[in-house]
Enzyme design. Structure first.
Site, mmCIF file in Angstrom:
data_model
loop_
_atom_site.group_PDB
_atom_site.id
_atom_site.type_symbol
_atom_site.label_atom_id
_atom_site.label_comp_id
_atom_site.label_asym_id
_atom_site.label_seq_id
_atom_site.Cartn_x
_atom_site.Cartn_y
_atom_site.Cartn_z
ATOM 1 N N ASP A 7 0.690 -1.274 0.097
ATOM 2 C CA ASP A 7 -0.107 -0.079 -0.035
ATOM 3 C C ASP A 7 0.818 1.086 -0.046
ATOM 4 O O ASP A 7 2.118 1.141 0.120
ATOM 5 C CB ASP A 7 -0.826 -0.114 1.127
ATOM 6 C CG ASP A 7 -1.818 1.014 1.207
ATOM 7 O OD1 ASP A 7 -2.415 1.679 0.489
ATOM 8 O OD2 ASP A 7 -1.455 1.839 2.539
ATOM 9 N N ASP A 29 0.065 5.163 1.178
ATOM 10 C CA ASP A 29 -0.331 6.224 2.378
ATOM 11 C C ASP A 29 -0.342 5.517 3.588
ATOM 12 O O ASP A 29 -1.203 4.633 3.982
ATOM 13 C CB ASP A 29 -1.613 7.066 1.875
ATOM 14 C CG ASP A 29 -1.740 7.805 0.605
ATOM 15 O OD1 ASP A 29 -0.538 8.545 0.682
ATOM 16 O OD2 ASP A 29 -2.263 7.575 -0.095
ATOM 17 N N GLU A 52 11.707 7.223 26.737
ATOM 18 C CA GLU A 52 12.534 7.026 27.906
ATOM 19 C C GLU A 52 13.982 7.127 27.469
ATOM 20 O O GLU A 52 14.188 6.887 26.373
ATOM 21 C CB GLU A 52 12.562 5.582 28.591
ATOM 22 C CG GLU A 52 11.006 5.398 29.449
ATOM 23 C CD GLU A 52 10.619 6.442 30.567
ATOM 24 O OE1 GLU A 52 11.773 6.160 31.371
ATOM 25 O OE2 GLU A 52 9.697 6.738 30.881
#
Length: 371
Positions: free
Chosen positions: A12, A14, A301
């Protein structure tokens, strides 16, 4: 363990290859403001991967706009086209496309966009037109996704059986279409808070940096350097609260800018940190999504290497330059464990300490990518 021997790979566009959603973010909101409306994010997420003509009709209806679907399309499409050149490849995509193309793996592109829009989008990405043997838009088939038509036609034009293909998709609509074609399906979700919508996929990854060709009978990568994968640098900036330890800096979406980080990015990275008061440091960065409160919030983190001080409330900039590993899979199933999953290990620190001295990673320190 080999899951499947793929004779071709179909992508695919997008959200899978290009981060067009981030590039065009805000267009819908600004457009609706003209009519005194605000976006309903739940409805907008459900439209992910739909054909434009279907989503246009639904948007006009849902927001009671004084427009026909055709008038809506004519008004909003130029705004999207203006932003498409800004869309960047999702991390891991360029590496994967180059690798598969280099080894002669047939590649197809099958999108619910119309063909001319697909060609415009990929024209801004160097080499992409040459990578794909087949490019299909929704106007090339009778029915768009979730019908499997576009994937069946892509396999036909590639000269392979659909059941021998691997299809990579980011939307639930696309995953359903791919599964219906009989192909093996790899999902790289754009909707972080809706993992149940991807359960029919053969495999779910949360970043294409984790793609393992050998699972699909494809040629393996050979580009890791000292247990780290070099990546195109990703920039993050934010504020750190006073008193934070340099061994455990925690930042969230609210106090940090992730403009260059696609939603399909999670895992443990190495990079460079720059604090206003303390300058540059080697760093290990782990980032992922907290879905425990039924909302999607990115948490990051940071562990500064060879540093031992408390920081003031100051600006932090991060440049992620290498990838180490994915987060434990349980974080995507047991969402109350996000902080445990983000913990940075001694091994992570050891890898960063050694790898960041190598020119391929150290070249980015003091570079122009820091603002």
């Amino acid at each position: 363990m080999e899951l499947h021997r793929a004779s071709a790979v179909i992508f695919d566009l997008d959200g899978t290859l290009l981060d067009t959603e981030r590039a065009t973010r805000g267009i819908m909101k600004d457009f609706l403001l003209r009519y005194g409306k605000v976006p309903d994010m739940e409805k907008e997420e459900k439209r992910l991967g739909q054909m434009h003509k279907d989503s246009a009709a639904a948007i006009v209806r849902d927001y009671e706009l004084p427009l026909t679907p055709e008038e809506y399309t004519e008004a909003i499409m130029p705004l999207y086209r203006e932003r498409w050149p800004q869309a960047k490849p999702v991390p891991g995509v360029v590496r994967l496309l180059r690798h598969l193309h280099k080894h002669g793996v047939p590649l197809g592109l099958a999108s619910n966009s119309v063909r001319k829009h697909i060609e415009t989008k990929i024209s801004h990405q160097q080499g992409w037109k040459e990578y794909f043997s087949v490019v299909l838009g929704v106007d090339d088939v009778k029915n768009g996704k979730p019908s499997p038509d576009i994937f069946l036609e892509a396999a036909k034009r590639l000269g392979v059986d659909p059941t021998s293909c691997l299809i990579i998709e980011d939307s639930p609509v696309g995953v359903r279409a791919a599964k219906a074609s009989g192909a093996k399906v790899l999902a790289v979700p754009s909707l972080q808070g809706q993992m149940e919508c991807y359960s029919i996929a053969d495999l779910i990854l949360h970043s294409l940096l984790d793609f393992q060709p050998k699972l699909w009978g494809l040629p393996t990568f050979g580009d890791w350097v000292q247990n780290s994968l070099p990546i195109d640098p990703l920039h993050v900036s934010g504020l750190i609260e006073e008193g934070s330890s340099c061994n455990a800096l925690s930042i969230t979406t609210e106090d940090c800018s992730y403009d260059s980080i696609a939603d399909q990015v999670s895992g443990v990275f190495i990079g460079w940190a720059k604090l206003e008061a303390h300058g540059f440091s080697k760093a290990v960065i782990s980032t992922g999504w907290d879905l425990s409160l039924h909302t999607s919030k990115r948490i990051t983190e940071v562990h500064l290497i060879n540093s031992n001080y408390s920081v003031k409330k100051e600006k932090l900039q991060l440049l992620l330059v290498g990838y180490i590993r994915m987060l434990p899979d349980k974080v995507h199933k047991l969402q109350d464990n996000i902080l445990d999953a983000l913990k940075i290990t001694e091994k992570d620190q050891s890898i960063a300490r050694a790898a960041l001295d190598l020119p391929i990673f150290s070249q980015h320190k003091n570079g122009h990518l820091f603002l």
